[in-house]
Design an enzyme around this catalytic site. Structure first.
Site, PDB file in Angstrom:
ATOM      1  N   SER A  47       0.803  -1.229   0.000  1.00 13.45           N
ATOM      2  CA  SER A  47       0.000   0.000   0.000  1.00 13.45           C
ATOM      3  C   SER A  47       0.832   1.272   0.000  1.00 13.45           C
ATOM      4  O   SER A  47       0.329   2.337  -0.347  1.00 13.45           O
ATOM      5  CB  SER A  47      -0.937   0.022   1.217  1.00 13.45           C
ATOM      6  OG  SER A  47      -0.201  -0.092   2.423  1.00 13.45           O
TER       7      SER A  47
ATOM      8  N   ASP B 233      -3.796   7.950   7.807  1.00 12.52           N
ATOM      9  CA  ASP B 233      -4.601   6.994   8.557  1.00 12.52           C
ATOM     10  C   ASP B 233      -3.656   6.284   9.525  1.00 12.52           C
ATOM     11  O   ASP B 233      -2.492   6.659   9.651  1.00 12.52           O
ATOM     12  CB  ASP B 233      -5.379   6.034   7.640  1.00 12.52           C
ATOM     13  CG  ASP B 233      -4.498   5.093   6.824  1.00 12.52           C
ATOM     14  OD1 ASP B 233      -3.312   4.910   7.171  1.00 12.52           O
ATOM     15  OD2 ASP B 233      -4.991   4.528   5.819  1.00 12.52           O
TER      16      ASP B 233
ATOM     17  N   HIS C 106      -0.633   4.775   7.322  1.00 14.59           N
ATOM     18  CA  HIS C 106      -0.028   5.417   6.155  1.00 14.59           C
ATOM     19  C   HIS C 106       0.208   6.913   6.348  1.00 14.59           C
ATOM     20  O   HIS C 106      -0.642   7.597   6.920  1.00 14.59           O
ATOM     21  CB  HIS C 106      -0.926   5.204   4.928  1.00 14.59           C
ATOM     22  CG  HIS C 106      -1.245   3.770   4.661  1.00 14.59           C
ATOM     23  ND1 HIS C 106      -2.420   3.182   5.105  1.00 14.59           N
ATOM     24  CD2 HIS C 106      -0.549   2.802   4.007  1.00 14.59           C
ATOM     25  CE1 HIS C 106      -2.430   1.906   4.741  1.00 14.59           C
ATOM     26  NE2 HIS C 106      -1.312   1.646   4.083  1.00 14.59           N
TER      27      HIS C 106
END
Length: 353
Positions: A35, A327, A330
């Site tokens: 990610s 978040d 991240h």
């Protein structure tokens, strides 16, 4: 050392776009990983590991959620721009793009994946071997578009980047008290297991024509808000055993880099380590203009990511530039930019000439 550190930090903070005029030295940037570098591939597979909804992407061009796990761009987007290429690297599975777009940059990354195939199984995402299969398919498409010789040159001169490993430890090995991998391996053995996979993957890229490769390291995993939230006995400080693990694994990847540079003729392999710059940000946030490090911007900032970070949360911050993390797992676009430009100037310089 401190003065050098601060000079690069000054550049990263006060020059949002750092474009280096290097012509065709690096004609494309090709990305593999999780990610941290997924630009939206997971939008097109059946998984819950997605971020193609608001408030993700709210600071991206047009306020569009793209599937990037941030409020805006991710590190490889900034790296592409710094190399004089396009300001974003598109996701390979996104039908909005085609080979004319991918010829200068493409990411095969999938949020939730890792070196270990068992890691990708946790959230039903794209395993590393499948990313490699997509890369082989990409090479065929590139040859059809550019011709055999030009495509071969593009591949050999392109910068291939990897960024993964965090999920192997936090979403797999340590995810459950008696996970399959923790029952099978000690943590030292698991690090060696992953390092071997990393080495094999670099060799696969080499055999497919790649010569310029950046092997990405781990961030200080214990300082991710999701982990700090669980450390309530220590005032939600960073979890040192996870940070130590990051350092240990990064040392193994650094040694692997030296080994492969000696063994593979013509390869130019570098180890891109984000640990120190991210730790510097976490420990000295005010220098960068941050107010909050222990919590993230989205929702309560304690544990939310993915679908838990959504438009219905009343607690999402109004100014993400004041937060290190977007978040609970991240970084914000601002942090991504600082880390990316630091990596360009301190690590990727061999590819600038």
């Amino acid at each position: 050392m401190a003065r050098s550190y601060l000079s690069w930090i000054f550049i990263a903070i006060y020059f949002p776009i750092l474009v280096t005029k290097i012509g065709a030295k690096v004609p494309a940037i090709i990305v593999f990983g999780d990610s941290s570098v997924d630009a939206g591939n997971n939008n097109f597979i059946p998984t819950i590991a997605r971020s193609n909804f608001v408030p993700y992407g709210r600071d991206f061009a047009g306020g569009k959620p793209t599937g990037r796990f941030s409020n805006g761009r991710i590190p490889t987007d900034f790296i592409s721009e710094a190399f004089g290429l396009k300001p974003i690297i598109p996701a390979y599975l996104d039908p909005a793009y085609n080979i004319t777009d991918f010829a200068t940059g493409v990411t095969f990354a999938s949020a939730g994946t890792g070196y270990d195939n068992a890691t990708s199984d946790v959230l039903s995402v794209i395993p590393l071997w499948k990313e490699l299969e997509y890369y082989k398919e990409y090479q065929m498409r590139l040859k059809a578009y550019q011709g055999d010789q030009k495509a071969k040159k593009t591949i050999s001169e392109a910068l291939h980047m990897t960024s993964m490993g965090t999920n192997d430890f936090l979403e797999n090995y340590y995810a459950f008290p008696r996970s399959e991998r923790s029952s099978q391996y000690t943590i030292e053995q698991y690090q060696d297991f992953l390092t071997k996979i990393a080495g094999n993957f670099i060799e696969e890229l080499y055999n497919l024509g790649a010569r310029k490769i950046s092997l990405g390291g781990l961030p200080p995993m214990g300082c991710l808000p999701l982990e700090r939230t669980t450390n309530f006995m220590n005032d939600s400080d960073c979890i040192e055993r996870y940070n130590t693990l990051s350092l240990e694994f990064n040392a193994k990847l650094s040694q692997l880099t030296s080994k492969l540079n000696k063994e593979l003729p013509g390869i130019k392999l570098v180890f891109s380590n984000p640990y120190n710059i991210l730790m510097h940000i976490v420990r000295r946030p005010s220098f960068y203009g941050y107010d909050v490090t222990a919590r993230s911007c989205c929702a309560t900032g304690l544990f939310e990511m993915g679908y838990a970070c959504n438009r219905n949360s009343r607690f999402t911050c109004s100014d993400a530039t004041k937060y290190v993390f977007w978040d609970s797992f991240h970084p914000t676009e601002k942090t991504n930019r600082i880390v990316a430009l630091y990596v360009v100037r301190k690590i990727l310089t061999p590819f600038l000439s």
